[in-house]
Scaffold this active site. Structure first.
Site, PDB file in Angstrom:
ATOM      1  N   LYS A 176     -23.644 -12.444  10.265  1.00 17.95           N
ATOM      2  CA  LYS A 176     -23.965 -11.054  10.575  1.00 17.95           C
ATOM      3  C   LYS A 176     -24.338 -10.961  12.043  1.00 17.95           C
ATOM      4  O   LYS A 176     -24.888 -11.900  12.611  1.00 17.95           O
ATOM      5  CB  LYS A 176     -25.131 -10.551   9.725  1.00 17.95           C
ATOM      6  N   ASP A 199     -24.517 -18.866   8.184  1.00 20.71           N
ATOM      7  CA  ASP A 199     -24.767 -17.797   9.139  1.00 20.71           C
ATOM      8  C   ASP A 199     -23.970 -18.012  10.419  1.00 20.71           C
ATOM      9  O   ASP A 199     -23.533 -19.129  10.726  1.00 20.71           O
ATOM     10  CB  ASP A 199     -26.253 -17.725   9.499  1.00 20.71           C
ATOM     11  N   MET A 237     -34.855 -11.379  16.915  1.00 17.81           N
ATOM     12  CA  MET A 237     -33.801 -10.399  17.202  1.00 17.81           C
ATOM     13  C   MET A 237     -34.334  -9.290  18.101  1.00 17.81           C
ATOM     14  O   MET A 237     -34.133  -8.100  17.857  1.00 17.81           O
ATOM     15  CB  MET A 237     -33.241  -9.819  15.887  1.00 17.81           C
TER      16      MET A 237
END
Length: 258
Positions: A65, A43, A178
């Protein structure tokens, strides 16, 4: 640790939790998977200190991402996992925190299973556990909350919707992953559903890492204080929790012992 599913095939995939960033928080099983890896697909938010522990022969591939930004397509990551394993590689798919928490794990397991490739899950410490330790608090407490919600700030459609009525109740605790970009959205939904504007909110940036920062605020001041803090690293937002007074002292002691 989840038992592997064995299929006839040349390669293997380990879905490994990298934890929140401090390499000391990696599990022994994660280190063993690292040592055996030919390829590590990782990641974007994996710390350099964790990546440095990969075996010398391992090829490191960033398949990160970014929320609302340029990202690898999930289908391309799935295909890369399958391609490497079909060539006989032992692949580590390294995910931030724990791979089972907001890690798109099922899609990747489906892809490697369909290709007849063996796999296993190596759990890691999720960001909520590391971040709450950093503020000296507990996710649950008798007389306050018997449940804690793990939420995402956004999903594939944009800002994520939740049970705002339940989250607005006094004593509710939630860990929002997030959640920086969705802070104003979350604030608005909670106040609309009756949440007390004085509800404590704490953000922990870069949990467990040397550059960890803590922002203690309230629901009322959340967007303004977050903007003023200029946080640009990964952050976990706690609704309903404030840092314990001793947390700052404990952080200082831990740094001195490191």
């Amino acid at each position: 640790m989840t038992a592997p599913r064995i299929y006839p095939g040349p390669g293997h995939v380990d879905f490994v939790g990298a934890g929140p960033g401090d390499p000391d928080l990696l599990t022994v099983a994660a280190l063993k998977a690292f040592a055996a890896a030919d390829v590590v697909l990782h990641d974007r938010l994996i710390s350099d200190a964790v990546l440095a522990l990969a075996g010398e022969r391992a090829e490191l591939v960033d398949v990160g991402k970014a929320g609302f930004g340029p990202s690898w397509k999930q289908g391309d990551i799935d295909a890369l996992l399958v391609d490497h394993a079909r060539c006989g590689a032992r692949v580590v798919r390294l995910k931030s925190g724990d791979p089972t928490v907001f890690g798109r794990l099922d899609e990747e397991i489906d892809a490697v299973s369909a290709a007849g490739i063996s796999w296993r899950i190596v759990p890691g410490i999720t960001a909520a556990s590391a971040a709450v330790a950093g503020i000296g608090q507990s996710l649950t407490r008798r007389g306050r909350n018997s449940a804690v919600r793990f939420l995402t700030g956004h999903d594939m459609q944009g800002f994520a919707d939740h049970d705002w009525t339940a989250l607005a109740r006094p004593g509710a605790v939630a860990a929002i992953y997030m959640g920086k970009k969705s802070a104003r959205f979350v604030q608005g939904r909670l106040i609309m559903h009756g949440a007390d504007r004085a509800t404590p909110v704490t953000l922990v940036e870069n949990a467990s890492r040397p550059e960890q920062r803590v922002l203690a605020t309230t629901l009322d001041r959340l967007p303004a204080d977050l903007a003023a803090a200029g946080m640009d690293g990964p952050a976990l937002t706690f609704l309903g929790l404030a840092p314990r007074d001793a947390a700052a002292a404990l952080s200082t002691i831990n740094k001195e012992l490191a």
